[in-house]
Enzyme design. Structure first.
Site, PDB file in Angstrom:
ATOM      1  N   HIS A 115     -41.421 -13.824 -17.061  1.00  0.00           N
ATOM      2  CA  HIS A 115     -41.012 -12.448 -16.599  1.00  0.00           C
ATOM      3  C   HIS A 115     -39.620 -11.783 -17.296  1.00  0.00           C
ATOM      4  O   HIS A 115     -38.514 -11.207 -17.073  1.00  0.00           O
ATOM      5  CB  HIS A 115     -40.661 -12.425 -14.870  1.00  0.00           C
ATOM      6  CG  HIS A 115     -41.500 -12.408 -14.292  1.00  0.00           C
ATOM      7  ND1 HIS A 115     -42.693 -11.525 -13.508  1.00  0.00           N
ATOM      8  CD2 HIS A 115     -42.096 -13.917 -13.047  1.00  0.00           C
ATOM      9  CE1 HIS A 115     -43.264 -12.242 -12.690  1.00  0.00           C
ATOM     10  NE2 HIS A 115     -43.293 -13.218 -12.899  1.00  0.00           N
TER      11      HIS A 115
ATOM     12  N   GLU B 165     -39.491  -8.939 -17.607  1.00  0.00           N
ATOM     13  CA  GLU B 165     -38.910  -7.413 -17.869  1.00  0.00           C
ATOM     14  C   GLU B 165     -37.442  -7.277 -15.801  1.00  0.00           C
ATOM     15  O   GLU B 165     -37.039  -6.493 -15.912  1.00  0.00           O
ATOM     16  CB  GLU B 165     -40.015  -7.015 -16.485  1.00  0.00           C
ATOM     17  CG  GLU B 165     -40.276  -7.823 -15.109  1.00  0.00           C
ATOM     18  CD  GLU B 165     -41.268  -8.674 -15.342  1.00  0.00           C
ATOM     19  OE1 GLU B 165     -41.812  -9.371 -16.272  1.00  0.00           O
ATOM     20  OE2 GLU B 165     -41.838  -8.992 -14.243  1.00  0.00           O
TER      21      GLU B 165
ATOM     22  N   CYS C 202     -47.002 -13.062 -17.001  1.00  0.00           N
ATOM     23  CA  CYS C 202     -47.408 -13.872 -16.058  1.00  0.00           C
ATOM     24  C   CYS C 202     -48.943 -14.134 -15.641  1.00  0.00           C
ATOM     25  O   CYS C 202     -49.807 -14.718 -16.308  1.00  0.00           O
ATOM     26  CB  CYS C 202     -46.158 -13.998 -14.480  1.00  0.00           C
ATOM     27  SG  CYS C 202     -45.875 -15.573 -13.918  1.00  0.00           S
TER      28      CYS C 202
HETATM   29  N1  GLN Z   1     -49.970 -16.684  -9.683  1.00  0.00           N
HETATM   30  C1  GLN Z   1     -49.204 -17.291 -10.873  1.00  0.00           C
HETATM   31  C2  GLN Z   1     -49.029 -18.499 -10.534  1.00  0.00           C
HETATM   32  O1  GLN Z   1     -48.367 -18.475  -9.529  1.00  0.00           O
HETATM   33  C3  GLN Z   1     -48.991 -16.418 -11.386  1.00  0.00           C
HETATM   34  C4  GLN Z   1     -47.331 -15.924 -10.691  1.00  0.00           C
HETATM   35  C5  GLN Z   1     -47.334 -14.227 -11.149  1.00  0.00           C
HETATM   36  O2  GLN Z   1     -47.550 -13.558 -11.224  1.00  0.00           O
HETATM   37  N2  GLN Z   1     -45.698 -14.162 -10.584  1.00  0.00           N
HETATM   38  O3  GLN Z   1     -48.977 -19.225 -11.468  1.00  0.00           O
END
Ligand code: GLN
Length: 533
Positions: A509, A511, A383
């Site tokens: 994600h 995970e 992410c």
């Molecule tokens: N801050 C980033 C976004 O909003 C990544 C979010 C995250 O790592 N879950 O796109």
């Protein structure tokens, strides 16, 4: 099986005793007997969901396939059971009150005074029974967050009391407590357990089963004493002693016949004791893995294990399936610089660049991405980690020194990570990100595809920003490929550098969907690459 059976898991004495693990273990044992089981968590806090909670207070925010920002215990449920949970598996006081207040405004209670009992408790009970009614589960296990005696959990305990009264044998309460060892007296103490059970009894709930957490083996005499003082059958007082891995807990519970006690108390046939073969095989492999794989986690919450719970579990499962013992090195990204990067990352087998929000610690993530790219160290960006990989590449390979995400720098000229179109008008913080599972199509020539061995995948998201497609051609020409695309929105979900051993970033994600019996293919292939380095 007929009527759904309800098992409530409450906790006393202290928080963090592992109610989620006990609930998951009970569910695992029942599932292994062929029952259809689900688990849900009721959290007494007023937030509508975990999405707005600071990881320092509540650890990671887990995301369900249907896009609910949930308590991290739902991650345990999914990892133990291999099921998918939803919004209905995690209810907070906030959701209960919101729904009751909405009904009041609609006029549903016209003329009535709206009260905690019965209106709030009825709403809690409706939610407790929702999954059982809708999907006809054999067992619904409900974990009540917090500790008995907390002011905010009172309506939940009251609802448990009412349901046990209404359901008779179809409902049962498992209470988890703690038995401390007093070093000075060299004695294990049962008084806190007795007090906690008394407190539950004062609220009208008699626990049927007690699980005693302890660092030491509890003698038969001690358990007998607890049974006597707490009105609980001797065979229903079980211990939960510290074990090397939480995945051993179901076996420890099975050894003490916890599942049989539950079945007996609920009037169900005992049947055969499940062998749990693949579960045991996993544990055996885990215990036999002695050779170490060393992975660095680069993030800003590294002093706090729970903040990256699912990533840690995914890495450790993947290590087991690679017959390696996982060793994690936590690298605080705020302190990572060009000057100390060799010392911090030079010796590790692989690096995970963690998810996150906001600019704190972001420069350290760029330092990590650059170092591992230049030194061909297997790297997994998740992410925000994927976004950092892309930004670093834009800065140091494409030559855009000011490349950034507009999350960090609204005015950057080279917005390689940009705000998603549908996010531009969003002002509320809670539940408004791009959330939940989305489809993604993989490039068949990629390492990512090699790992998944599937072209169409579904993965869970939680973000507002996204790779800017204006830069796609330039990235690809310079060697960073966009190998996973959302077929509907055309958003880039995965980047990788094919020339390197394993350098992959995912906007989603992975995970959240790695389980004990089905480790996530990307984590398995990442660890494999880390080992071969
Ligand atoms: N801050 C980033 C976004 O909003 C990544 C979010 C995250 O790592 N879950 O796109």
């Amino acid at each position: 099986m007929g009527e759904t059976k309800y098992i409530f898991v409450t906790g006393g004495v202290a928080s963090s005793l592992g109610k989620g693990i006990i609930a998951s273990s009970i569910a695992k044992l029942l599932q292994a007997r062929g029952y259809k089981v689900t688990i849900q968590k009721f959290d007494p806090y007023i937030n509508i969901d975990s999405g707005t909670l600071n990881p320092y207070e509540h650890g990671e925010c887990y995301v369900t396939v249907d896009g609910h920002e949930a308590d991290l215990d739902l991650g345990h449920y999914e990892r133990f059971l291999g099921i998918q949970t939803t919004k209905a598996n995690n209810i907070t006081t906030g959701r209960i009150y919101k729904s009751v207040i909405d009904k009041e405004r609609r006029g549903d209670f016209l003329g009535k005074t709206v009260q905690v009992i019965p209106h709030i408790t009825d709403e809690i009970k409706r939610n407790i029974k929702f999954l059982g009614n809708k999907y006809k589960f054999d067992f619904v296990i409900t974990e009540i967050g917090g500790t008995v005696g907390d002011i905010e959990s009172l309506p939940f305990i009251e609802s448990v009391r009412q349901l046990r009264w209404e359901m008779g044998k179809d409902a049962l309460c498992v209470h988890l407590t703690y038995v401390p060892f007093l070093a000075a007296a060299k004695e294990l103490k049962t008084k806190p357990t007795q007090h906690s059970v008394k407190q539950l009894q004062e609220l009208g709930v008699q626990p049927d089963i007690l699980v005693l957490r302890s660092e030491y083996d509890l003698s038969i005499n001690l358990r007998r004493k607890v049974a006597l003082f707490c009105n609980v059958e001797e065979a229903a007082v079980v211990q939960s002693i510290d074990v090397p891995t939480i995945y051993e807990v179901p076996l420890k519970m099975q050894e003490q016949g916890l599942d049989e006690t539950i079945l007996r108390k609920m009037g169900l046939p005992l049947g055969e004791k499940p062998a749990l073969d693949s579960w045991k095989e996993f544990l055996k492999r885990r215990a036999n893995a002695t050779e170490v794989v060393k992975i660095a986690l680069v993030g800003k919450y590294v002093e706090l294990q729970d903040a990256y719970k699912s990533i840690l579990e995914s890495l450790s499962q993947a290590s087991t399936y690679n017959d390696r013992k996982l060793e994690i090195e936590y690298v605080q990204s705020e302190k990572l610089t060009e000057a100390n990067v060799v010392e911090k990352l030079g010796h590790v087998d692989g690096v995970v660049i963690c998810p996150g929000f906001g600019s704190r610690g972001i420069e350290g993530k760029f330092v990590a991405a650059k170092y591992t790219r230049e030194n061909d160290i297997p790297t997994f960006g998740v992410c925000l980690g994927m976004q950092c990989i892309a930004i670093e590449f834009a800065r140091n390979v494409l030559g855009y020194a000011d490349a950034n995400s507009v999350e960090m720098d609204e005015k950057t000229k080279h917005n390689v990570i940009d705000i998603m179109e549908e996010q531009k008008a969003v002002t509320n913080m809670g539940g408004t990100m791009r959330l939940g599972a989305y489809e993604c199509i993989l490039d068949k020539k990629s390492k990512t595809y090699e790992a998944y061995k599937e072209e169409h995948i579904q993965e869970r998201h939680r973000h507002r920003y996204e790779f800017n497609n204006d830069y796609k051609a330039e990235f690809e020409k310079a060697g960073m490929k966009c190998v996973g695309i959302n077929p509907e929105s055309d958003l880039v979900e995965i980047v990788e550098i094919p020339a390197l051993r394993w350098y992959i970033g995912t906007q989603f994600h992975p995970e959240y969907s790695s389980t004990v019996l089905h480790p996530h293919p990307l984590f398995v292939s990442f660890i494999k690459a880390a080992i071969s380095k």
